[in-house]
Design an enzyme around this catalytic site. Structure first.
Site, PDB file in Angstrom:
ATOM      1  N   ASP A   1      29.420  42.405  -4.143  1.00 42.10           N
ATOM      2  CA  ASP A   1      29.291  44.005  -4.111  1.00 42.10           C
ATOM      3  C   ASP A   1      30.576  44.466  -3.878  1.00 42.10           C
ATOM      4  O   ASP A   1      31.469  44.000  -2.676  1.00 42.10           O
ATOM      5  CB  ASP A   1      28.382  44.215  -3.048  1.00 42.10           C
ATOM      6  CG  ASP A   1      27.882  45.862  -3.509  1.00 42.10           C
ATOM      7  OD1 ASP A   1      28.140  46.320  -4.502  1.00 42.10           O
ATOM      8  OD2 ASP A   1      27.102  46.367  -2.885  1.00 42.10           O
TER       9      ASP A   1
ATOM     10  N   GLU B   1      30.368  46.242  -9.360  1.00 43.41           N
ATOM     11  CA  GLU B   1      31.117  47.389  -9.208  1.00 43.41           C
ATOM     12  C   GLU B   1      30.787  48.697  -9.918  1.00 43.41           C
ATOM     13  O   GLU B   1      31.710  49.680 -10.096  1.00 43.41           O
ATOM     14  CB  GLU B   1      32.551  46.930  -9.636  1.00 43.41           C
ATOM     15  CG  GLU B   1      32.758  46.536 -11.113  1.00 43.41           C
ATOM     16  CD  GLU B   1      32.981  47.824 -12.203  1.00 43.41           C
ATOM     17  OE1 GLU B   1      34.015  48.158 -12.265  1.00 43.41           O
ATOM     18  OE2 GLU B   1      31.639  48.032 -12.694  1.00 43.41           O
TER      19      GLU B   1
ATOM     20  N   GLY C   1      29.779  49.646 -12.863  1.00 45.67           N
ATOM     21  CA  GLY C   1      30.395  49.926 -14.224  1.00 45.67           C
ATOM     22  C   GLY C   1      31.605  50.816 -14.279  1.00 45.67           C
ATOM     23  O   GLY C   1      31.900  51.265 -15.313  1.00 45.67           O
TER      24      GLY C   1
ATOM     25  N   ASP D   1      23.741  52.704  -8.465  1.00 45.33           N
ATOM     26  CA  ASP D   1      22.572  52.344  -8.103  1.00 45.33           C
ATOM     27  C   ASP D   1      21.299  53.033  -8.791  1.00 45.33           C
ATOM     28  O   ASP D   1      21.270  54.382  -8.722  1.00 45.33           O
ATOM     29  CB  ASP D   1      22.211  52.663  -6.407  1.00 45.33           C
ATOM     30  CG  ASP D   1      23.242  51.718  -5.636  1.00 45.33           C
ATOM     31  OD1 ASP D   1      23.754  50.610  -6.234  1.00 45.33           O
ATOM     32  OD2 ASP D   1      23.169  51.982  -4.480  1.00 45.33           O
TER      33      ASP D   1
END
Length: 739
Positions: free
Chosen positions: A152, A188, A190, A210
């Site tokens: 992430d 990341e 988009g 998210d």
């Protein structure tokens, strides 16, 4: 934006994830703790639930521990684990999950802090990332029995100055060194269009921020996948984020659409909820083997959206065995009819349509698909070549066309007969909808056994008709039967007829990377457009990533303009600075792309050939970072356009006569145009071409039917203006006759 390909190591070629990964992720259920629930015992229970509820049987196999397990590092730099949550460490948990026939996943970040430390409330601590420890972490993960790594971003570009491609590539290379297969998933959000570079780095990449457990979030993410289908395939998947089954405000029907569209998108399928508490109905959706088979199809082609009208969408996806999956997606709160044609789907011939949710074949089709789709629902059909005589749909009619607001157009309708006997006495009745008024009724001539005929209807659009794809209510009836016909017409704005600016034309759709929409002749913040001290009166202001779709209608030839960063950004804030890039596409084909990165007080000029382009898309990307201060100005966007060339006009009529006991058709064509025309007369009984019909003149062609009795029918005449090449078709009906 498009980042450069990895330069420090080989591109990814690990042979993993030939189909989209499926499983469970802890974050949406436990977050960082959720009452102390994120423990070894909890993860083992998740594995048990996956098995017990039948999810493993259809392919849900990964259990991913997403953050909040770390406890610093030991004196050798090895990652430590929270003893109160995982008293025996991570490996026994992974071993238990493996014993259930499942796989284990874990989480880390390229920086020195995970998102739970940066953004969680309260912040998780002590908390560490893999920065400076990529090799030892990869080795540790392999020793624990990890099969999947979620890596992430968590924005170390600001704190550590990291860049995405090198940072993600470094862990890719360390995973390649260890003696264990580990699927590599990066996130990341988009921001830098990872679909353009991710294939060389990871097995899957997030395409958005998210997902939230509400309908607006689900539909927003679906709409953001529209242009991403070329970048997904076996071993490299677009990831629109996790399924939200069992969470938030989503209803059963909305969850149904959620899964259907993720399956059409060839998306990874990860749950994030208490599986033991899922209703049997929701588990039934998740374990529908035919829906999962579409998601997991070996060809790995992501679906394309081929139509969208006020929230009613049609998506299509080719499958490995030659079948085609079709989704009729109703994102609105009202029941609606959604229609499409096989030609629009790129499918030829006769097909059997199978309802994927119901798991049964439902109808034959050789031309169209139409269904009333309940609010928020998605109907998915799987089309297989062939026919089934026990099912309806052997006879059908469908057509598609286009009309400008305030104009008229001719729409062709194909009528197909798969029966072993002719279809006679046919008629198509149509009704107005969406600001369109069609011919009320059109006669269909005899359709031979196993054959087809073409008829035409005139459609007039109101001046205020909204740009959309309109499905006209239509019914095809014949001697012995009837069925719904599919007639869809795309309404477009009036195309430009003289030189103009793009900011003065109707826009079909826009997106913007910050608050508000792209602005006409103003900057993102509503100021005059200004780049490097120069003010521009015409243009489009936006914040990357942004798109503007503009209707040209094939009438324009050349576009000139510039793309630059607006001076209102003042170069950023010292930590973040503006950087943009841009592309111009016509009808989905790239026409121009800028060189490199455009920064503060910079612009790039261009001249673009837009000949024949219907829909023009301007896309401003966010350069080499996130979208902070990325105020992108399209400056002086001037387009050269020509006046509309009108279609030729003529009138046709038909009379029937009796000659020697046989019926004949006498077709008369009158040239009402202001130019001489060429004409081709077409009837069921023959064709005749006239090379020249003078202005105001008429010609007559007589066709012998060689029959004493003929059914009603239609004659069509194609007329062409040789000087301009423009064409039109006129029709005339005739009644049944007996001699």
């Amino acid at each position: 934006m498009t980042l450069p390909p990895p330069s420090s190591a080989e591109a990814l070629d690990n042979g993993l994830a030939p189909t989209p990964p499926m499983g469970y992720n802890t974050w949406n259920q436990f977050y960082c703790n959720n009452g102390g629930g994120l423990t070894a015992t909890a993860l083992k229970k998740v594995a048990d639930d996956i098995v017990n509820r039948g999810l493993k049987d259809v392919g849900y196999e990964y259990v991913v521990l997403d953050d909040c397990f770390q406890d610093g590092r030991d004196e050798n730099g090895v990652m430590k684990v929270k003893a109160d949550r995982f008293p025996d460490g991570i490996k026994p948990v992974a071993d238990y999950i493996h014993s259930k026939g499942l796989k284990f996943g874990i989480y880390s970040v390229p920086g020195d802090k995970t998102c739970a430390n940066l953004f969680n409330n309260p912040k998780y601590s002590p908390n560490i990332g893999s920065y400076g420890h990529e090799r030892i972490d990869a080795e540790t993960f392999a020793s624990w029995g990890v099969d999947y790594l979620k890596y992430d971003w968590c924005y170390p570009d600001g704190s550590l100055g990291l860049q995405k491609v090198p940072a993600f590539s470094k862990m890719r290379d360390e995973l390649a060194r260890v003696d264990r297969d580990i699927v590599y998933a990066i996130s990341e959000y988009g921001d830098s269009q990872p679909w353009t570079w991710g294939k060389d780095v990871a097995n899957l990449w997030r395409t958005t921020g998210d997902i939230a457990a509400n309908w607006n979030s689900v539909t927003s993410i679906i709409n953001r996948q529209v242009d991403l289908y070329p970048h997904s395939g076996p071993g490299h998947w677009n990831d629109p984020d996790m399924l939200q089954f069992g969470n938030g405000s989503l209803t059963y029907t909305q969850n149904k659409s959620h899964l259907a569209m993720w399956s059409m998108l060839a998306a990874p399928l990860f749950l994030g909820t208490d599986i033991s508490r899922l209703s049997n109905d929701l588990v039934g959706l998740l374990t529908n083997p035919e829906m999962v088979a579409i998601d997991q199809d070996a060809l790995g082609k992501q679906a394309r959206r081929i139509s969208e009208s006020n929230g009613l969408q049609v998506w299509t996806r080719p499958l490995a065995n030659g079948d085609t999956a079709v989704a009729l997606f109703n994102s609105t709160g009202a029941d609606a009819t959604i229609s499409t044609s096989l030609s629009a789907l790129g499918v030829d011939g006769v097909h059997v349509a199978r309802d994927v949710w119901a798991k049964k074949n439902v109808f034959n089709t050789a031309n169209s698909i139409s269904a009333t789709v309940p609010a928020y629902d998605t109907i998915v059909y799987r089309l297989a070549a062939g026919s089934d005589s026990s099912l309806p749909g052997i006879v059908g009619a469908s057509g598609t066309g286009r009309v400008e607001a305030g104009g008229t157009a001719t729409v062709d309708i194909d009528v197909v007969n798969l029966l072993s006997t002719p279809v006679t006495g046919g008629r198509i009745d149509l009704s107005a909808a969406g600001g369109l008024t069609p011919t009320a009724s059109v006669t269909v001539p005899t359709v031979p056994a196993g054959g087809s005929v073409k008829v035409q209807v005139q459609v007039a659009a109101a001046a205020n008709a909204t740009a959309a794809i309109v499905s006209l209510p239509a019914q095809f009836s014949w001697n012995g039967g009837q069925s719904a016909a599919s007639v869809t017409v795309r309404v477009t704005p009036t195309a430009p007829t003289a030189d103009t600016h793009l900011s003065d034309l109707p826009w079909l759709a826009t997106t913007n990377g910050w608050t508000g929409d792209p602005k006409r002749d103003r900057s993102q913040d509503g100021n005059a457009l200004k780049v490097n001290g120069v003010t521009y009166t015409k243009g489009i202001g936006s914040n990357a990533v942004s798109t503007v779709d503009i209707w040209l209608g094939g009438r324009c030839s050349t576009l000139t303009g510039s793309l630059g960063v607006d001076d209102e950004t003042r170069g950023g804030n010292g930590t973040k600075s503006p950087s943009i890039d841009g592309t111009i596409a016509g009808d989905g084909k790239a026409l121009w792309r800028n060189d490199g990165i455009i920064r503060y007080q910079q612009k790039q000029d261009f001249v673009v050939d837009v000949s024949g382009v219907d829909t023009l898309r301007l896309t401003a990307g966010n350069g080499d970072g996130d979208n902070a201060y990325d105020h992108a100005d399209w400056l002086n966007m001037a387009v050269k356009c020509a006046p509309a060339v009108t279609a030729p006009t003529a009138e046709a009529s038909v009379t029937t006569r009796c000659v020697a006991g046989k019926s004949v058709l006498a077709v008369r064509l009158l040239n009402t145009d202001d130019a001489a025309l060429a004409a081709t007369v077409k009837s069921e009984y023959g064709t005749k071409t006239f090379s020249k019909v003078d202005v105001g003149a008429s010609v007559t062609q007589v066709f012998s039917t060689r029959r004493g009795q003929i059914p009603a029918g239609t004659v069509s005449v194609d007329v062409t203006d040789p000087a301009t090449g423009t064409k039109a078709t006129v029709t005339a009906d005739y009644a049944a006759a007996t001699c």
